[in-house]
Write a protein that holds these residues in place. Sequence first.
Motif, PDB file in Angstrom:
ATOM      1  N   GLY A  58       0.811  -0.898   0.247  1.00  0.00           N
ATOM      2  CA  GLY A  58      -0.390  -0.125   0.008  1.00  0.00           C
ATOM      3  C   GLY A  58       0.645   0.954   0.007  1.00  0.00           C
ATOM      4  O   GLY A  58       1.935   1.405   0.908  1.00  0.00           O
ATOM      5  N   ARG A  99       1.999   7.762   3.583  1.00  0.00           N
ATOM      6  CA  ARG A  99       1.988   6.782   4.010  1.00  0.00           C
ATOM      7  C   ARG A  99       2.735   5.049   3.588  1.00  0.00           C
ATOM      8  O   ARG A  99       2.620   4.740   2.551  1.00  0.00           O
ATOM      9  CB  ARG A  99       0.238   6.488   4.102  1.00  0.00           C
ATOM     10  N   TRP A 101       2.140   0.562   3.154  1.00  0.00           N
ATOM     11  CA  TRP A 101       2.027  -0.813   4.120  1.00  0.00           C
ATOM     12  C   TRP A 101       2.621  -1.547   3.988  1.00  0.00           C
ATOM     13  O   TRP A 101       2.625  -2.197   2.302  1.00  0.00           O
ATOM     14  CB  TRP A 101       0.158  -0.937   4.097  1.00  0.00           C
ATOM     15  N   TYR A 102       3.088  -2.541   4.903  1.00  0.00           N
ATOM     16  CA  TYR A 102       4.563  -3.115   4.435  1.00  0.00           C
ATOM     17  C   TYR A 102       3.272  -4.798   5.097  1.00  0.00           C
ATOM     18  O   TYR A 102       2.786  -4.811   5.869  1.00  0.00           O
ATOM     19  CB  TYR A 102       5.570  -3.202   5.230  1.00  0.00           C
ATOM     20  N   GLU A 103       4.159  -5.837   3.994  1.00  0.00           N
ATOM     21  CA  GLU A 103       3.446  -7.186   4.506  1.00  0.00           C
ATOM     22  C   GLU A 103       4.419  -8.031   4.502  1.00  0.00           C
ATOM     23  O   GLU A 103       5.586  -8.000   3.922  1.00  0.00           O
ATOM     24  CB  GLU A 103       2.782  -7.693   3.036  1.00  0.00           C
ATOM     25  N   PHE A 148      -9.087   3.289   9.008  1.00  0.00           N
ATOM     26  CA  PHE A 148      -8.204   2.305   7.891  1.00  0.00           C
ATOM     27  C   PHE A 148      -8.893   1.941   6.832  1.00  0.00           C
ATOM     28  O   PHE A 148      -8.861   1.474   5.925  1.00  0.00           O
ATOM     29  CB  PHE A 148      -7.759   1.024   8.460  1.00  0.00           C
ATOM     30  N   THR A 155      -3.573   0.167  -3.380  1.00  0.00           N
ATOM     31  CA  THR A 155      -3.110  -1.458  -2.745  1.00  0.00           C
ATOM     32  C   THR A 155      -3.371  -2.176  -3.355  1.00  0.00           C
ATOM     33  O   THR A 155      -4.234  -2.095  -4.276  1.00  0.00           O
ATOM     34  CB  THR A 155      -3.597  -1.514  -1.435  1.00  0.00           C
ATOM     35  N   PHE A 162      -6.142  -4.155   7.013  1.00  0.00           N
ATOM     36  CA  PHE A 162      -6.153  -3.874   8.900  1.00  0.00           C
ATOM     37  C   PHE A 162      -7.004  -3.607   9.841  1.00  0.00           C
ATOM     38  O   PHE A 162      -7.232  -4.018  10.771  1.00  0.00           O
ATOM     39  CB  PHE A 162      -5.693  -2.241   8.541  1.00  0.00           C
ATOM     40  N   TYR A 207       1.181  -6.901   9.648  1.00  0.00           N
ATOM     41  CA  TYR A 207       1.123  -6.048   8.549  1.00  0.00           C
ATOM     42  C   TYR A 207       2.089  -4.701   8.752  1.00  0.00           C
ATOM     43  O   TYR A 207       1.434  -4.677  10.248  1.00  0.00           O
ATOM     44  CB  TYR A 207       0.101  -6.088   8.066  1.00  0.00           C
ATOM     45  N   ALA A 209       2.045  -0.666   8.951  1.00  0.00           N
ATOM     46  CA  ALA A 209       1.134   1.187   8.949  1.00  0.00           C
ATOM     47  C   ALA A 209       2.229   2.030   8.453  1.00  0.00           C
ATOM     48  O   ALA A 209       2.294   2.330  10.185  1.00  0.00           O
ATOM     49  CB  ALA A 209      -0.119   1.275   8.622  1.00  0.00           C
ATOM     50  N   ASP A 211       3.267   6.033   8.867  1.00  0.00           N
ATOM     51  CA  ASP A 211       2.867   7.331   7.992  1.00  0.00           C
ATOM     52  C   ASP A 211       3.928   8.147   8.603  1.00  0.00           C
ATOM     53  O   ASP A 211       4.720   8.071   9.573  1.00  0.00           O
ATOM     54  CB  ASP A 211       2.240   7.811   8.457  1.00  0.00           C
TER      55      ASP A 211
END
Length: 349
Positions: A58, A99, A101-103, A148, A155, A162, A207, A209, A211
């Motif tokens: 994301g 922003r 988002w990591y997985e 979220f 994404t 989330f 995950y 997030a 910011d």
Amino acid sequence: MKHQDSRSRSVFCRMGRILMFLPLFVLFLAGTDLSAADLPGSKDNPLLKRFAGSEIVGYHAKSFDEYELQTSTFIRYNFETRKRDYAKPPLKPEGRLTRIWYEAAGDTGSLEVYRNYLNELRSNGFVILYDSKKDPAATKWTNYLAPFGSVDLTTNRSKYVFFAAEKNAICVASAKKKRPEGDVYVYLTVIEWGKDDSVYKARRGAYAAVDIIETRPMQQKMVTVSADEMSRSITSTGKVSLYGIYFDTNKADIKPASKPALGEIAKLLKKQPAMKLHVVGHTDNAGGYEFNVSLSKRRADAVVGVLQKEYGIAPGRLTANGVAYLAPVASNAAEAGRAKNRRVELVPR
């Protein structure tokens, strides 16, 4: 028979060449992260590394925005304001917002990712402002993840990945780093999924997030309205809204960058010597009504004072008024709207 032997030797030679290069190919694969599949157009922020083995799922970047940064215990999600309420008011830094988002799929849990990020932040000179794992009151996470569901980003997972996560594994932190060119804030939220879920496109793992807010003053990009344009607007709409008169936050001192707009107002008044104007100050709704009534009036007074003292406009031609946030032209729910509401209007008397 000799022909077959010759063909066999040729096949063995080709196989030999393939086998000779195979180790090099294997080495190439070993040095390539085949699992890396970052969202197209996304990238890490150079201020903070990612957790090893994770990928970006994301991403969103905005050159200027306001951010609400948690520094105390989450109390509840306010469905009227669609914001979280905290034990203490959040900080509201403004600047470039990134922003990500990591997985981190597999056996990774939220706590492992969380601890790694906090260690990385500290090693990079950040001061931890809030750490949910050190907050004994951080036990009620109901609806904490609700924002979220409407977050603005691109994404390749469900936008609710989330929002729908289990709340018992939530880890939250905020951090700050001071820099001469502008302070940096980081807000970290880590969750986990215990198993793959096709509905939310979630993979077993954690995950994060992340910011990142790089504070800096907003660059003023409003075009100065000319005296003729002011005259046309007053004739057609009964007023003209000006955004080229600048003040520091919560102050009434006019900044030097306001000179072009003030000069055009003076030009208008000199072209039309019979014109008399109300100079009306408008604000956003931050700070309460009484404060903004006073602030808007003081700003209007400042404009009138400069036009009289520096441009020779007769005192009887201008009247200062302040109406706080009673006449908005946009919603005060977001910074873009609040910026439009902070203005000076000229209205004929």
